[in-house]
Structure formats: C-alpha cells, structure tokens
Design a protein around this motif. Structure first.
Motif, short mmCIF file in Angstrom:
data_model
loop_
_atom_site.label_atom_id
_atom_site.label_comp_id
_atom_site.label_asym_id
_atom_site.label_seq_id
_atom_site.Cartn_x
_atom_site.Cartn_y
_atom_site.Cartn_z
N PRO A 277 0.86 -1.23 -0.03
CA PRO A 277 -0.09 -0.15 -0.03
C PRO A 277 0.65 1.15 0.06
CG PRO A 277 0.00 -1.11 2.11
CD PRO A 277 0.68 -2.13 1.12
N ARG A 278 0.23 2.36 -0.48
CA ARG A 278 0.90 3.73 -0.45
C ARG A 278 0.56 4.49 0.52
NH1 ARG A 278 4.65 2.37 -4.18
NH2 ARG A 278 4.27 0.56 -3.16
N LEU A 279 1.65 5.36 0.88
CA LEU A 279 1.41 6.46 1.81
C LEU A 279 0.27 7.42 1.45
CD1 LEU A 279 2.69 7.42 4.83
CD2 LEU A 279 3.79 9.20 3.09
N GLU A 280 -0.46 7.50 2.51
CA GLU A 280 -1.83 8.61 2.30
C GLU A 280 -1.40 9.54 3.34
OE1 GLU A 280 -5.62 6.92 1.92
OE2 GLU A 280 -4.94 5.64 0.23
N THR A 281 -1.70 10.82 3.07
CA THR A 281 -1.59 12.05 3.95
C THR A 281 -1.92 13.22 3.32
OG1 THR A 281 -0.15 12.90 5.63
CG2 THR A 281 0.77 12.85 3.57
N ALA A 282 -2.74 14.12 4.00
CA ALA A 282 -2.97 15.44 3.73
C ALA A 282 -4.04 15.18 2.43
CB ALA A 282 -2.08 16.41 3.17
#
Length: 876
Positions: free
Chosen positions: A219-224
């Motif tokens: 999975p990819r990083l998710e933020t903002a």
C-alpha cells in the motif's frame, strides 16, 4: 456605512490611498491612522510599536502597511510571526481577504505558512518514523542515508538496469569497468577532472532511486488527502541496492531513507508547483503537503524553496528568534535580511518566549555520548579503532587527515577534552547528590519505597542575587587551565568531523553540539546568563555506569538567558523594520528597553510617557513621541476599545491586596481564612453569581483550585476548573464552557495560564472577566531572582518593575481582553484587588493603558453586587 466608536457613531472612511486597495472594506478611522503610521515608519526601515484593543484590526493594519511597502519596492517581503496558532490562521484569513478584494488582472499577494518538520515530513505526519528517536533525529538519519544513496561519489550500486531510466544511466567509460556511472562519464572510482558537474548529488541516481521505490509492492502512503507514489512505511537500503554489484555496504550507509527527499534532487531542486496551487495564492501546510506528496517530492524542501518567492511569510517566533530554526529561514532560504519587513503579533510575549529560545541545556546523557565520541576518535588516531574486520590503519589515516585541518590541535588535546568531560560528570554528580541528601535525607530509600516526591528541581550554581562565577566554572579552574571551556568547541568540532569523514561507522556524533555549549558556558556573561542544574523526575532502570540518582531523574546543565535585549536588537537591526503589535504593550518606555529597540533608536533618544488624544482619527487613540536618530526610527501608538462605551462596565473592587502574605493558606473553611482571603472569597461568589458566563482568573493554578472548591459550595452554576494540562484537555474544557445549552457557567483559571491569551470568547461565550490579585511570577524561584538581578543591574534597580510588575499587569490586561470582542457585545471587566487603584500603596495603576486608567472606577466590596445588578438589569 458607519459604526459606533466610543459613545458616538463614526462612519467608516473611504480614502484614496494606494494601500486602501488592500483593505477588503472601507477602514475605520483608527485603521487609517494605524496604516499611515506603520507605512510611514516602515518606509524609513523603522519599527512601530502598536497597542490596540480588540476591534482595532491590528493584523490588517500591519499587513496592509507591510504589503504596500513590498509593492512600492521598499522591501522584498513581509514576515509575520505569532506564538498563537489561532492568530496564525487570522493572518492567512486576512491575506485571502486581500486577494479576494483585488481587481481582475491584478497580481495576487502570495503567502506561505511556515511550520515544523513534524507537520511537513510525510512519514513523520503519519507517525512512521523510529519510535526510539525524536522526529528531528529520525528525519536527519533518514536524510543522511538518502544522501549517501544519491551522492555523486557513492560507490553503492542501485538495483536497476541501464535501460530502466530512459537511457540516462550510463556505464563507466573506463576500459574494463562495467560499473554504472549514472549521469556521469565515469563511476566514482574512475572519475576524472573533466566531469565539470560540481553538485554533490547525481539527479540520475536520485531519479533511479525514486523509481525503484515507486515500483515496490504494498500500500501507498496517504496523508493530507493525497496518495504518494511510495510505500506507507519508509523504504530501506536493502530494498534498492544491488548487493552483488556493490562493495560491502558500510554500516553508516545502511538504514531507512526518504524517497521524498531524493525526489527533490531528482528534479534538481525544482519545485513542480507554485502559489497557484491554492485558489487564494496562500500556501498553508496542508496545501503544500498535498501538492508535494501527490508528486512524490518533499514538502519541507518545497516550503523552504518557495519561501524566497512569497510576498508574505507566516510562522511562529522560532522562525525569527530560535538559532536552530533560523538556519532554515536565514541561512538556507535567505529570507531574514534587510529586505524583510517584520510583523510580530502578541508582541507582549516576545521577551519571555525569546528568553527561553536563547537559553540552552546540556544533558548528562549528551555529555556521556560526547565522551564516547572522543574516545572512539582517539582510538582511530592511535590505530586501534574501527569495526570488527575493518582496517584500523585506514581509520588512522583518515582521522589524522581530518585533525590536520584544525591548526594547533593535537591528539593530546582530545585526551584533555575527554578528561574534562569525566571531571564535569563527577562534579554534576556531587552537586546533585548533595542537593538530594539535603532535600530528602535518605532519598535512595524513599525512592525504593515509592515515597520520593515526583517533583522537578533546579539547582542554582551561584547566588542568583549576585554576579559571580558559578561553582562548576570556578572548580574547573583549579583542575584545568582557563582556556579549557574555549577549546572544547574546537575539540568537539574535530571529533565530529573525524566521525563524519569515516565511512566505516554508523555513529552519529554529538560532540560538536556539546563542545559548542561548553564553549558558551565558559564564556557567557555572568550578568546575562544564569547557570543551573535541572533535574526532571523520570524513573528508569538503573545504569551502573552512571550516578545512582539517574534512575530517578534526568539531569542537565542549564545556561539560562535572563535578559535577551541585546540579541533581539541584533535581529531587529538586520531587518528592514516592521510592526510589533499587541493589545498590551504599554508602558512603551519599558517595552522599548527590554526589547532592545532603544539600542536601535540610539542612546540619545528618549521615550515619553506623556500621551495625547488623536482627535483627527475619531478614535480613543494615544500616541507616544516619535523617536528618530541617525540609526533607526522608533514610534509608538495606541488605540483603546472602539466598541460602544454603554455596552461595558469596568470596576476596581477595593479589596485587600491578594498577596501571599495577606491571603494566607488556601483554607476551605471560611472561618479559618485570613480576613483578606475572606474578603476575596465573598467577592468571587458575588461575581460568579452575576449574569452569564464568568471567567475568573486567580494568580496561580493552586489558588484557582481553592476558588473552585469555595465556589462549588456557594454557587449553583457549574464551575469548571482549568489546570495546567495538555492542549487536548484544555480544548475539551473550553468546549464545555462554550456549550450553548442555556446554562451559564463559571470558568476558573490562572491569569498566568493558557486560556487568558489567544482564545476568542466571542459572542455570548463570555459576559464577565474578573482578575483576582496581581499575577506576579514566583519571585522565590532562583531563576526569577536571577532575572530580577540582571534587570536591576541593567536598568538601575528597575528589576522588579521590569521583570515582574509590568509582565504581571500585562497578564491581567490580556485576561480582561477576553470579554467584549465585538461591537454588539455587552460585558463587565473587574479587578479584584485594591492595588489597581491609582492612590493605593504599591499601586500598579500606572501600568494600565491610558484608556483603562480613565474607564476603571473604584467600587467598594459591599456595593459590587448592586453595581453588577444595576448594569445587567438596565435593559430588562
């Protein structure tokens, strides 16, 4: 369009000034006056001290003047700093309003909000950094590993084929060498002088590294609200290196790294978005993070790169006054210079906040780590050091080469530095052990039994009411030569350089920072700095290599800056002028001296305490005399409440002074209270029973606890107690107080706490603000005694006035400012202590503003209930 100003109706003013286009509405008279004054001073690269009550529009006044100075070409940018997050948002709101008001085709004013690494580094935001380290340390380690991967001189081979990156990856031109050379003709081993690229990084290597990471599974990083092209956890070197083609990976080059940071260099330090990323041309942290993360680049580097392009920068005090943070804003971004107009919001806090920023501590743990740094460096120099299987002679050659760059420094000096730290640790142990024995007797037994108080302590190393050499420095002089403190800076720097230059170790040295602080300890002026040992209660497993008290306390040396006006003056001198603003700056003559602005104005200038009413502005404005010298122009101006006078009542209740001696212990039984405490107990009940929501401010949290106990027995309203606590707890408590459910409440706090400043009690949230006593700082504290002593010597026995009285009355005035936040609001302001009367013994009346001295009238305790009822019943 018109509004009530004082007791009369005064129209807003439509004017033809250039700066008027920056106002989203026709300004009030005091705003016209304020902008004209600020603009005039800023054009002369001077400083305006602006005191303005709520409703003055201080933020917009300062921004309009600063931005117009930039538009006129007299400055490059505006930097606005505030210690209050709510005010930071207000600056953003005002710039957006300015842009909304600009005509079609006009270039918008660009703004950028500066925040710390925790909010700007994607993996830090999602708490994916090492739990064992601070955000700063973990991020620094990741960046060092990233740098080793993308360096032009790196011998590490990425696990990528030459054809995997649009043919940009080359193989070495040297005959017989098949190593990848990335963006160069030769690999680092065979690189020749004909390679003219002088950047330390290879953008092709950086791009290849980012491609490898983006192709990884998971999975990819998710933020903002953005999804990154990289994994949700930081990648490791083992994930991207060709272990068959690379030489043995040194320990220093192995570990987690930051692909966002690598992408910044893959793009050759170009930021793939600008201020048009925001519809309002103002980039806040969320906008920057969202834009950067979606493109795979580093938000923190993007923020730093865009700083120099912004018309207005918005941040906190650290960005201007903290020596560490200034490396970002000053050295790296270059936005703290003679082209920067400075706006300081809540400027009454400046002295206290900067005093802490310019102070420093050195932990026992850091001393021990620095000792180990020196020991290892000495091993390298002797030819006996290095990791198992490493070549000790290679370490030795490298270490000697580094040491040769330090003129006059010998290997024997490192031995002296190591001995000095050993001695220092022993001296600290003796000081702490002696203190604990005197304070608690057999403290070890009490600690084992669990009966040792969990208090923190400060151990002064000299009499705080004198100017003398501290005990550690004096004792060092009998064992080492007088130059040892000075030499520790060079020793620490050399040891750090030896470790940094040695590629066979993963050690991150602390010796340079430790050496610098020891250098400062030995040379810092005794009048300005106070030296202590700090003890922070923190239970931990016993460590036989450290003193036994370390199992109960964290120990640190403290070099405390008592009077920061000189470094403040230096910072102000380097900038293009600006505006310092607050609702509580008076008395101006005191503020000028403690802030260092009197240095800029010149020794011949004088501040006046006389003030006159500026009738032309139609406001309750007072102005001090302008000070102009050959150096800098300094001017002061003040504006009182512009809200209708009929909507408020302001009283001084003639009660006994609520001092430590008069009030006695905080007894719960009324009959056991002193007469002074009884008088105040009755008065706070009267105030709490009056109409609406009540904010009651005591001199300390301990006294607030007493008031809460007493009120809950005598008042039917819910009584909330504010304590010194985490922000989340405070926010929840304020949420209960602000709850609009038809129930009136009483909120009791300390006037020195957090809810009396920067919190907006707008609308019907608050009807009365009352302050009990004068909230003096604890003058029995050794650190406070040292501050008073420093001010006494600097300002001819004005220490108590400058360091204690004036700041305390500013706390009072800030608390009173929580009520009456708008033109239609109605409320009362009450001072519960006779010392606020102008004719009282030890009166503090002169430290109120001119308008407050006029408005506040004295009422006797027995008439307070009648006065409150008369005020609130007048329209019923």
């Amino acid at each position: 369009m018109s509004d009530s100003i004082g007791d009369r109706t005064v129209p807003r003013v439509s004017i033809d000034a250039e700066w008027a286009d920056l106002f989203p509405f026709d300004p009030y008279p005091q705003q016209v006056d304020g902008v004209e004054r600020a603009l005039d001073v800023c054009r002369d690269q001077g400083y305006l001290l602006l005191e303005g009550a709520c409703g003055t529009g201080k933020t917009l006044i300062a921004l309009a003047a600063g931005v117009q100075t930039v538009l006129d070409g007299d400055a490059d940018r505006v930097m606005a700093v505030t210690p209050v997050k709510q005010q930071l948002k207000q600056f953003v709101t005002e710039i957006r309003a300015i842009n909304d008001n600009r005509e079609d085709g006009e270039t918008p004013i660009t703004g950028l909000v500066m925040v710390g690494k925790r909010d700007m580094l994607p993996y830090a935001r999602e708490e994916q950094l090492s739990d064992a380290k601070s955000v700063h340390d973990a991020a620094s380690d990741m960046r060092e590993t990233t740098a080793s991967l993308i360096s032009r001189e790196s011998m590490l081979e990425l696990d990528i084929a030459p054809d995997d990156l649009d043919g940009r990856i080359n193989t070495c031109d040297e005959s017989g060498c098949d190593r990848l050379s990335y963006g160069s003709h030769e690999c680092p081993e065979h690189r020749s002088e004909r390679d003219e690229d002088t950047t330390w990084y290879d953008p092709v290597r950086a791009k290849a590294l980012c491609q490898l990471v983006s192709e990884s599974d998971g999975p990819r990083l998710e933020t903002a609200g953005a999804t990154a092209p990289y994994p949700e956890s930081p990648p490791h070197t083992r994930d991207v290196l060709d272990i068959y083609a690379s030489d043995e990976i040194p320990a220093a080059d192995a570990g987690y790294f930051d692909p966002f940071y690598a992408r910044f260099f893959a793009d050759e330090e170009w930021i793939p978005f600008g201020f048009d990323e925001s519809e309002t041309s103002v980039l806040d942290s969320e906008t920057i993070v969202r834009a950067a993360v979606s493109r795979g680049t580093c938000p923190h580097e993007a923020m730093a790169s865009l700083m120099s392009e912004a018309d207005v920068l918005i941040g906190n005090y650290n960005h201007v006054f903290d020596p560490m943070t200034r490396r970002l804003t000053g050295e790296k971004a270059g936005v703290l210079d003679e082209g920067t107009v400075l706006i300081i919001d809540e400027a009454h806090m400046l002295e206290e906040r900067v005093r802490d920023l310019l102070s420093d501590t050195l932990s026992l743990h850091a001393l021990r780590t620095a000792h180990r740094d020196i020991a290892l460096a000495r091993e390298y120099l002797s030819g006996t050091g290095g990791e198992p299987g490493a070549d000790p002679l290679a370490h030795q050659r490298q270490a000697k080469s580094v040491l040769s760059d330090y003129d006059g420094l010998k290997a024997s000096d490192l031995r002296v530095g190591q001995q000095f730290i050993e001695w220092l640790i022993e001296a600290i142990d003796e000081e702490v052990s002696s203190f604990l024995h005197e304070e608690y007797g057999d403290w070890q037994r009490r600690f084992r039994e669990g009966s040792l108080p969990t208090d923190d302590h400060e151990i002064p190393l000299r009499d705080p009411q004198t100017v003398a050499v501290d005990r550690l420095t004096e004792a060092a002089g009998s064992t080492f030569d007088d130059d040892v403190w000075r030499r520790m800076r060079t020793i620490g720097s050399a040891v750090g350089a030896i470790h940094e230059a040695d590629s066979q170790t993963d050690r991150t040295p602390v010796s340079e920072g430790v050496g610098m602080l020891l250098f400062e300890w030995g040379l810092a002026d005794e009048r300005t700095y106070f030296r202590e040992i700090e003890l922070e209660y923190a239970e931990k497993p016993a460590d036989t290599t450290l003193p036994d008290w370390v199992s109960a306390y964290n120990g640190a040396l403290s070099l405390y800056n008592c009077i920061p006006h000189d470094p403040l003056a230096t910072i102000f001198e380097d900038l293009a002028g600006g505006v310092l603003m607050s609702a509580t700056l008076e008395p101006f003559d005191v503020y000028l001296r403690v802030s260092g602005l009197d240095h800029l104005a010149g020794s011949d200038s004088t501040s006046t305490s006389d003030s006159t009413t500026n009738s032309a502005s139609g406001s309750n404005a007072t102005h001090g005399a302008e000070q102009e010298t050959d150096s800098r122009r300094i001017e002061t101006t003040g504006y009182g409440l512009s809200f209708p006078r009929k909507n408020r009542a302001s009283w001084i209740v003639d009660l006994p002074a609520f001092t430590y001696r008069n009030r006695g212990p905080p007894s719960a039984a009324f009959d056991a209270m002193t007469r002074a405490r009884q008088a105040h107990a009755s008065a706070i009940v009267t105030v709490a029973r009056s109409h609406g929501n009540i904010l009651l401010c005591l001199p300390s949290y301990a006294e607030a606890e007493w008031a809460v106990t007493h009120l809950r027995e005598h008042v039917t309203k819910p009584v909330l107690c504010d304590r010194s606590s985490e922000s989340g707890t405070t926010d929840a408590m304020l949420g209960r107080f602000f709850q609009d459910d038809g129930t009136d409440r009483v909120l009791v706090t300390s006037a020195r706490g957090t809810v009396t400043e920067g919190i907006d009690y707008k609308g019907s949230r608050l009807h009365t603000a009352a302050v009990v006593g004068v909230p003096y700082a604890n003058t029995a504290n050794a650190r406070m005694k040292a501050v008073i002593n420093a001010y006494d010597r600097e300002f001819e026995d004005g220490g108590f006035e400058y360091a204690v009285k004036v700041p305390a009355v500013r706390k009072t005035r800030q608390a009173l400012g929580r009520v009456l936040r708008g033109h239609s609001e109605v409320g009362t302001r009450i001072l519960l202590d006779g010392r606020y009367r102008p004719d009282a013994p030890r009166s503090v009346n002169t430290y109120l503003s001119a308008s407050e001295r006029t408005e506040f009238t004295t009422v006797s305790p027995d008439m307070l209930d009648y006065a409150l009822n008369q005020f609130w019943d007048r329209d019923s």
